[in-house]
Design a protein around this motif. Structure first.
Motif, PDB file in Angstrom:
ATOM      1  N   THR A 111      24.682  87.015 -85.183  1.00 55.39           N
ATOM      2  CA  THR A 111      25.440  88.260 -84.963  1.00 55.39           C
ATOM      3  C   THR A 111      25.169  88.867 -83.594  1.00 55.39           C
ATOM      4  OG1 THR A 111      23.718  89.264 -86.296  1.00 55.39           O
ATOM      5  CG2 THR A 111      25.875  89.063 -87.276  1.00 55.39           C
ATOM      6  N   LYS A 112      23.903  88.861 -83.207  1.00 56.50           N
ATOM      7  CA  LYS A 112      23.553  89.452 -81.918  1.00 56.50           C
ATOM      8  C   LYS A 112      24.181  88.648 -80.776  1.00 56.50           C
ATOM      9  CE  LYS A 112      20.966  92.760 -80.291  1.00 56.50           C
ATOM     10  NZ  LYS A 112      21.002  94.123 -80.764  1.00 56.50           N
ATOM     11  N   GLU A 113      24.215  87.349 -80.954  1.00 57.48           N
ATOM     12  CA  GLU A 113      24.830  86.505 -79.938  1.00 57.48           C
ATOM     13  C   GLU A 113      26.331  86.759 -79.872  1.00 57.48           C
ATOM     14  OE1 GLU A 113      21.612  82.870 -80.375  1.00 57.48           O
ATOM     15  OE2 GLU A 113      23.594  82.660 -81.260  1.00 57.48           O
ATOM     16  N   VAL A 114      26.945  86.914 -81.045  1.00 50.12           N
ATOM     17  CA  VAL A 114      28.378  87.184 -81.079  1.00 50.12           C
ATOM     18  C   VAL A 114      28.682  88.443 -80.271  1.00 50.12           C
ATOM     19  CG1 VAL A 114      30.305  87.876 -82.544  1.00 50.12           C
ATOM     20  CG2 VAL A 114      28.759  86.083 -83.308  1.00 50.12           C
ATOM     21  N   TRP A 115      27.922  89.489 -80.532  1.00 51.43           N
ATOM     22  CA  TRP A 115      28.241  90.755 -79.871  1.00 51.43           C
ATOM     23  C   TRP A 115      27.908  90.736 -78.391  1.00 51.43           C
ATOM     24  CZ3 TRP A 115      31.487  94.419 -81.188  1.00 51.43           C
ATOM     25  CH2 TRP A 115      31.977  94.370 -82.489  1.00 51.43           C
ATOM     26  N   SER A 116      26.865  90.021 -78.017  1.00 50.35           N
ATOM     27  CA  SER A 116      26.578  89.905 -76.591  1.00 50.35           C
ATOM     28  C   SER A 116      27.713  89.172 -75.895  1.00 50.35           C
ATOM     29  CB  SER A 116      25.276  89.152 -76.364  1.00 50.35           C
ATOM     30  OG  SER A 116      24.242  89.800 -77.044  1.00 50.35           O
ATOM     31  N   PHE A 117      28.256  88.170 -76.567  1.00 47.86           N
ATOM     32  CA  PHE A 117      29.393  87.412 -76.044  1.00 47.86           C
ATOM     33  C   PHE A 117      30.610  88.329 -75.920  1.00 47.86           C
ATOM     34  CE2 PHE A 117      33.218  84.918 -77.082  1.00 47.86           C
ATOM     35  CZ  PHE A 117      33.207  84.006 -76.044  1.00 47.86           C
ATOM     36  N   VAL A 118      30.865  89.115 -76.970  1.00 56.39           N
ATOM     37  CA  VAL A 118      32.020  90.019 -76.944  1.00 56.39           C
ATOM     38  C   VAL A 118      31.892  90.981 -75.763  1.00 56.39           C
ATOM     39  CG1 VAL A 118      33.138  91.922 -78.173  1.00 56.39           C
ATOM     40  CG2 VAL A 118      32.522  89.845 -79.405  1.00 56.39           C
ATOM     41  N   ILE A 119      30.702  91.532 -75.580  1.00 50.49           N
ATOM     42  CA  ILE A 119      30.483  92.460 -74.466  1.00 50.49           C
ATOM     43  C   ILE A 119      30.776  91.756 -73.143  1.00 50.49           C
ATOM     44  CG2 ILE A 119      28.686  93.701 -73.189  1.00 50.49           C
ATOM     45  CD1 ILE A 119      27.371  94.163 -75.980  1.00 50.49           C
ATOM     46  N   TRP A 120      30.258  90.545 -73.003  1.00 51.58           N
ATOM     47  CA  TRP A 120      30.459  89.803 -71.763  1.00 51.58           C
ATOM     48  C   TRP A 120      31.948  89.576 -71.506  1.00 51.58           C
ATOM     49  CZ3 TRP A 120      32.259  85.036 -69.960  1.00 51.58           C
ATOM     50  CH2 TRP A 120      31.826  84.696 -68.681  1.00 51.58           C
TER      51      TRP A 120
ATOM     52  N   VAL B 284      28.486  97.784 -76.424  1.00 51.18           N
ATOM     53  CA  VAL B 284      27.050  97.777 -76.132  1.00 51.18           C
ATOM     54  C   VAL B 284      26.316  98.644 -77.150  1.00 51.18           C
ATOM     55  CG1 VAL B 284      25.280  98.497 -74.465  1.00 51.18           C
ATOM     56  CG2 VAL B 284      27.321  97.307 -73.679  1.00 51.18           C
ATOM     57  N   ILE B 285      26.859  99.849 -77.384  1.00 51.32           N
ATOM     58  CA  ILE B 285      26.228 100.776 -78.331  1.00 51.32           C
ATOM     59  C   ILE B 285      26.237 100.176 -79.728  1.00 51.32           C
ATOM     60  CG2 ILE B 285      26.473 103.035 -79.442  1.00 51.32           C
ATOM     61  CD1 ILE B 285      25.498 103.216 -76.637  1.00 51.32           C
ATOM     62  N   PHE B 286      27.371  99.599 -80.094  1.00 54.51           N
ATOM     63  CA  PHE B 286      27.490  98.988 -81.420  1.00 54.51           C
ATOM     64  C   PHE B 286      26.464  97.877 -81.585  1.00 54.51           C
ATOM     65  CE2 PHE B 286      29.386  96.067 -84.482  1.00 54.51           C
ATOM     66  CZ  PHE B 286      29.798  96.936 -85.476  1.00 54.51           C
ATOM     67  N   ASN B 287      26.343  97.079 -80.548  1.00 57.28           N
ATOM     68  CA  ASN B 287      25.403  95.953 -80.580  1.00 57.28           C
ATOM     69  C   ASN B 287      23.979  96.462 -80.745  1.00 57.28           C
ATOM     70  OD1 ASN B 287      24.621  93.294 -80.398  1.00 57.28           O
ATOM     71  ND2 ASN B 287      24.523  93.289 -78.172  1.00 57.28           N
ATOM     72  N   PHE B 288      23.694  97.587 -80.121  1.00 57.58           N
ATOM     73  CA  PHE B 288      22.334  98.097 -80.163  1.00 57.58           C
ATOM     74  C   PHE B 288      22.016  98.787 -81.493  1.00 57.58           C
ATOM     75  CE2 PHE B 288      19.154 101.415 -79.364  1.00 57.58           C
ATOM     76  CZ  PHE B 288      18.109 100.578 -79.040  1.00 57.58           C
ATOM     77  N   THR B 289      22.969  99.587 -81.985  1.00 60.88           N
ATOM     78  CA  THR B 289      22.647 100.368 -83.191  1.00 60.88           C
ATOM     79  C   THR B 289      23.051  99.633 -84.462  1.00 60.88           C
ATOM     80  OG1 THR B 289      24.753 101.495 -82.955  1.00 60.88           O
ATOM     81  CG2 THR B 289      22.829 102.570 -82.013  1.00 60.88           C
ATOM     82  N   ILE B 290      24.350  99.506 -84.676  1.00 57.59           N
ATOM     83  CA  ILE B 290      24.835  98.989 -85.951  1.00 57.59           C
ATOM     84  C   ILE B 290      24.348  97.555 -86.186  1.00 57.59           C
ATOM     85  CG2 ILE B 290      26.867  98.638 -87.388  1.00 57.59           C
ATOM     86  CD1 ILE B 290      26.627 101.496 -86.580  1.00 57.59           C
TER      87      ILE B 290
ATOM     88  N   ALA C  56      37.670  88.018 -77.255  1.00 57.91           N
ATOM     89  CA  ALA C  56      36.672  89.003 -77.684  1.00 57.91           C
ATOM     90  C   ALA C  56      36.950  89.427 -79.119  1.00 57.91           C
ATOM     91  CB  ALA C  56      36.685  90.207 -76.754  1.00 57.91           C
ATOM     92  N   VAL C  57      38.223  89.710 -79.416  1.00 58.12           N
ATOM     93  CA  VAL C  57      38.572  90.167 -80.762  1.00 58.12           C
ATOM     94  C   VAL C  57      38.341  89.044 -81.773  1.00 58.12           C
ATOM     95  CG1 VAL C  57      40.465  90.966 -82.209  1.00 58.12           C
ATOM     96  CG2 VAL C  57      40.217  91.849 -79.893  1.00 58.12           C
ATOM     97  N   ALA C  58      38.725  87.822 -81.392  1.00 58.30           N
ATOM     98  CA  ALA C  58      38.628  86.703 -82.330  1.00 58.30           C
ATOM     99  C   ALA C  58      37.183  86.372 -82.667  1.00 58.30           C
ATOM    100  CB  ALA C  58      39.328  85.476 -81.749  1.00 58.30           C
ATOM    101  N   ALA C  59      36.251  86.724 -81.778  1.00 55.59           N
ATOM    102  CA  ALA C  59      34.849  86.389 -82.037  1.00 55.59           C
ATOM    103  C   ALA C  59      34.231  87.316 -83.071  1.00 55.59           C
ATOM    104  CB  ALA C  59      34.055  86.456 -80.736  1.00 55.59           C
ATOM    105  N   VAL C  60      34.813  88.504 -83.236  1.00 55.01           N
ATOM    106  CA  VAL C  60      34.177  89.520 -84.075  1.00 55.01           C
ATOM    107  C   VAL C  60      34.018  89.124 -85.554  1.00 55.01           C
ATOM    108  CG1 VAL C  60      34.408  91.879 -84.939  1.00 55.01           C
ATOM    109  CG2 VAL C  60      34.726  91.406 -82.529  1.00 55.01           C
TER     110      VAL C  60
END
Ligand code: HEM
Lengths: 330, 575
Positions: free
Chosen positions: A270-279, A310-316, B57-61
């Motif tokens: 999950t953390k990797e997913v969100w870091s990727f999304v942020i990037w 970024v905030i979502f990745n850090f908190t939630i 980005a959306v698809a990865a979520v």
């Protein structure tokens, strides 16, 4: 492994509380500045309007006088007492904060970024430090209300929601990659915090400019001390490029560490997913800046969305999503 | 924003060309080929790239919202059981295999096709630019965003042609590619065209090309890699062959001949716990495995150390320490008194104090097979309700709590069975808390005989075991190399500036040499004004002019154009 020093740890927490208090007062000083500088600007405008009525030459001067308040080059002009108080208090707060972070590190015998309490306190330290560092060259005091406000929130959140006593790291975190990977992540997030504030201001200022261009009356004086939306956009782009490189490094170092620790460099944790999304969102932001019709307000929105991630990745994600990165210490 | 559209952030020429081109062919009444070209232009446009990036980005979520099969197959199965209503729908939508799903793959493949379609024309265009001269000197330099003038007094006897040569030399030293453009008449204007920062576009191309490299490397890893797990008790040896693994996951193109036959033995495993902190008392601080490895059957053995963040590299694989636990050593005898099983049995830790579940199977016990299920407690303490629990992860007061079963273990049919579970379908329970014989409780060195002479079990010792993950990923190095390559391109692209600069020199009839210069940025450039000042200072130094306070020059303040009197018709012969 060095011994834990709980006494020093409690001093550290005391420093952190003092810091939070000082930041809160600094926040009010900046808020006062914003409220009153706007009024001063309005008085100026009123006086200039008077002059204009008296003499016909004031047209050009009027423009100059408004620019005095919000200089596009972000140089210091005029004196704003409340803002000075805000900066002085921020410096004092930062000194206390430094003491808090350093004692925390010494008390634990390691770098002070091993759980959410520490990410938050050290992160807030970097936010304020970067802000004050930029202030040396550029007058960004109009951002103080955002930056000190966010820093206060982070400190309070750390003390209330994420509090963790000084302790050792679990084996999974005992690696020099913690020092590299997490410090860059926290630094990039601090920079993203600045660009987020700039982005919000840019949108507000853009609206105001549009209203003025349409010949409507100004509603509040606040935005007068804020430079033009174009200046804000340029500055936030500049900071975002640095932060993006920082985030790229964060992801890369994270991948190398994951390879060392878990045997694969990327596993869509999950953390990797969100870091990727942020990037990807910030990559889209950089693209948008070069795409016709997508710079300006739309790019600012992308930057804001990136920060929300970024905030979502850090908190939630840290608190509610299960994954391999469950080191929040909660 | 109107200012912005004029100078900064102009997309690279190729990308821009595409956009205008697209406008030309907006209505595709062009037949199949035209349609294809139109689609290709669409796909490789900047807007599409932006859209696909956001879509990615959306698809990865969803992959972070739903459990994923590759990481947690058991959790997915449970999820489907818990949500029989919408679970299968999600499954049809590939929500449990997001990163190998058709839709996710479609997004990133389209993005990468678009990327390649973008890189190639831009690379060609940049190659041409690289080999060509800086662009011709604009007629009116004063229109450029950074503009300035210098006047060299007559007594220096500089002369226009000479001044241009010197300016060119100065610029060359500052890293510009220069093109000296002398005037055709002795008194005509000379000019210098200069450009620097070609690396910026190259960096951008390298960045994007590097991304393709990363993707290809990841694909190679998926095709030719493999991974497997193995639990290894102290004293045991693992040999890297298919039978050596407990579980094994080959890549799509794996061949068993690609396993290199190394071996590793776990000599000892040490654990240290936190004994200082109050809140984290008993948390593990350190895990260390001591290994003896041999690279091939006839190689010299070597001593190596395995830690959590520190895999052992051997035979093209990386061996990771991913778990550990206790393996109580037991001896099981059948009703006939013969040893039916002797050795360590790995138990599965279930919590931080290593309360572990254990299953012991003795299919060789005669006359009937024996099975045991229960707990291993490293530090057993009796609770108020009389149930023992573990109070500490260190083995301070070890204890086995077992139930026993006799009958058919179901192993003879040859169907594979989980070693960590006992199938009690054809078994009869003998020991248990609710049985007349009670449960079996064994301290270290103790033994227990089952009622009616059905056999016995003794707890002889304790070993530790480690859980190992063994990976081979041939794409890994490539992925790293390409990411570093990409990153370097990114940094160059973001922080270098592409600048064009022109200097025009003319001779005033009173002998003064009039110089004007102008700078133009391509794309975003914050340092342009500073560069203008630096160039001015360098030129002033070259001509021995006072580096006095900079006056911001405005058009018409002694520009080279003012020098026109010498040449009544100024001819801008700059090519
Ligand atoms: C995997 C997908 C992509 C990613 C992650 C990505 C990322 C980026 C980033 C971070 C930048 C800014 C840094 C720099 O200037 O080098 C950038 C710039 C650029 N990208 Fe991409 N990109 C992708 C795909 C594409 C595609 C498909 C195109 C072609 C349409 C493209 C064209 C460009 C151009 C022209 C620039 C330069 C913009 C400028 O002049 O500032 N990119 N890209």
């Amino acid at each position: 492994m060095p011994e834990i020093n709980p006494l020093l740890g409690s001093y550290s927490e005391l420093f952190m509380l003092l810091t939070a208090g000082t930041y809160a007062v600094a926040f009010f000083a900046f808020a006062w500045d914003v409220a009153t500088s706007g009024r001063v600007a309005q008085l100026d405008a009123a006086r200039l309007a008077g002059q204009k009525a008296a003499a016909q030459t004031a047209g050009a001067q009027g423009a100059v006088a408004t620019a005095v308040v919000a200089d596009p080059g972000l140089t210091y002009v005029g004196t704003r007492k409340a803002a000075r108080v805000g900066v002085a208090l921020s410096i004092l707060g930062l000194a206390l904060h430094a003491a808090g972070v350093v004692t925390r590190g010494i008390a634990a015998g390691r770098v002070p970024w091993g759980n959410m309490y520490e990410f938050c306190t050290t992160g807030a330290f970097l936010v304020v430090a970067v802000f004050l560092a930029v202030l040396i060259r550029r007058d960004l005091r109009f951002l103080g209300i955002f930056v000190l406000g966010l820093a206060t929130v982070m400190m309070v959140a750390a003390a209330v929601a994420f509090w963790t006593p000084v302790g050792h790291l679990v084996p999974a975190l005992q690696s020099y990659w913690l020092i590299i990977h997490v410090s860059i992540a926290v630094l990039s997030s601090a920079l993203f915090t600045l660009t987020f504030s700039l982005g919000v201001l840019q949108l507000i200022q853009g609206r105001r400019e549009a209203r003025i261009a349409a010949g409507e009356a100004e509603r509040s004086g606040f935005m007068r001390i804020v430079p033009s939306s174009l200046t804000l956009e340029t500055l936030s782009y500049r900071i975002n490029t640095i932060a993006f490189v920082g985030w790229t490094l964060t992801v890369m170092f994270g991948a190398i560490w994951a390879e060392k620790a878990w045997g694969r460099f990327w596993g869509w944790d999950t953390k990797e997913v969100w870091s990727f999304v942020i990037w990807v969102v910030y990559a889209a932001y950089l693209h948008a800046r070069a795409t016709r019709g997508w710079n300006g307000a739309r790019a600012a929105w992308l930057s804001i969305v990136g920060y929300l991630c970024v905030i979502f990745n850090f908190t939630i994600v840290n608190m509610y999503f299960s994954g391999l990165h469950s080191y929040s210490g909660l | 924003m109107s200012e912005k559209n004029t100078s900064p952030t102009e997309p690279a020429p190729a990308a821009r060309g595409k956009q205008s081109q697209r406008g030309d062919v907006a209505l595709p009444a062009l037949g199949v080929l035209g349609m294809l070209r139109w689609a290709w232009t669409q796909l490789t446009s900047m807007k599409t790239a932006l859209f696909l990036l956001l879509l990615l980005a959306v698809a990865a979520v969803p992959g972070s919202l739903f459990p994923q099969r590759p990481a947690n197959p058991a959790v997915v199965t449970q999820y489907l059981k818990d949500h029989p209503d919408y679970g299968p729908v999600l499954d049809t939508l590939q929500m449990f295999d997001v990163y190998s799903s058709a839709w996710f793959s479609a997004v990133y493949l389209l993005l990468f096709i678009s990327l390649i379609g973008c890189i190639i024309p831009r690379a060609i265009a940049h190659w041409r630019q690289w080999r060509s001269q800086p662009p011709r000197t604009p007629a009116r330099l004063s229109r450029l965003s950074e503009y300035g003038t210098l006047v060299v007094p007559a007594e220096k006897r500089l002369g226009a042609a000479h001044a241009a040569e010197q300016a060119a030399a100065v610029l060359k030293r500052r890293g510009y590619r220069v093109d000296l453009r002398p005037g055709d008449a002795p008194n005509a204007f000379s000019s210098v065209g200069a450009e620097k920062g070609y690396l910026k576009e190259l960096g951008n191309l390298c960045f994007h090309a590097g991304l393709v490299g990363v993707l290809v490397s990841v694909a190679i890893g998926g095709l030719f890699g493999y991974s497997g797990q193995r639990t290894l008790v102290e004293g045991e040896t693992f040999v890297n062959t298919l039978v050596g693994y407990d579980t094994f996951t080959p890549g799509t193109n794996f061949q068993s001949s690609s396993l290199s036959p190394y071996s590793l033995q776990l000599d000892r495993f040490e654990v240290r716990y936190d004994r200082e902190s109050v809140k984290q008392f008993g948390q593990p601080l350190d895990f260390t495995g001591y290994l003896t490895t041999t690279d091939s059957p006839d190689a010299e053995p070597r001593q190596r150390i395995l830690k959590v963040n520190d895999p052992v590299m051997i035979g093209g694989t990386s061996v990771y320490l991913v778990g550990n636990g206790y393996a109580p050593v037991v001896t099981v005898r059948g009703g006939d008194g013969q040893i039916a099983y002797q050795g360590p049995i790995p138990s599965i830790p279930t919590d931080a104090v290593y309360t572990s579940t254990i299953v012991i199977k003795a299919p060789d016990a005669r006359p009937t097979q024996l099975g045991f299920v229960g707990f291993f407690l490293p530090t057993s303490v009796e609770g108020k309700d009389g149930v023992a629990f573990s109070a500490d992860p260190d083995p301070l007061n070890v204890q086995l709590n077992l139930n026993s079963y006799v009958g058919d273990l179901g192993l003879d049919a040859g169907t594979p069975q989980n070693v960590y579970a006992l199938d009690i379908a054809k078994l009869t329970q003998v020991n248990g808390r609710d049985k007349p014989a009670g449960g079996i409780v064994l301290g270290a060195g103790e033994s227990y005989t089952l009622p009616d002479g059905q056999g016995s079990i003794s707890f002889d010792g304790l070993k530790r075991f480690v859980a190992l993950d063994i990976h081979h990923n041939p794409g890994q190095l490539g992925a790293l190399a390409f990411s570093v390559f990409s990153l370097m391109g990114l940094v160059i692209s973001l922080f270098l500036s592409r600048r064009r600069l022109w200097v025009r020199v003319g001779q005033h009839e009173d002998g003064r040499t009039m110089v004007e210069y102008g700078l133009l940025a391509r794309g975003e450039d914050y340092g342009l004004a500073a560069e203008g000042r630096a160039v001015r200072a360098a030129l002033a130094e070259a001509w021995g002019l006072p580096a006095g306070p900079e006056q911001t020059p405005s058009a018409g303040q002694g520009t080279a154009a003012d020098a026109t009197p010498t040449t009544s018709t100024p001819t801008h012969k700059d090519a």
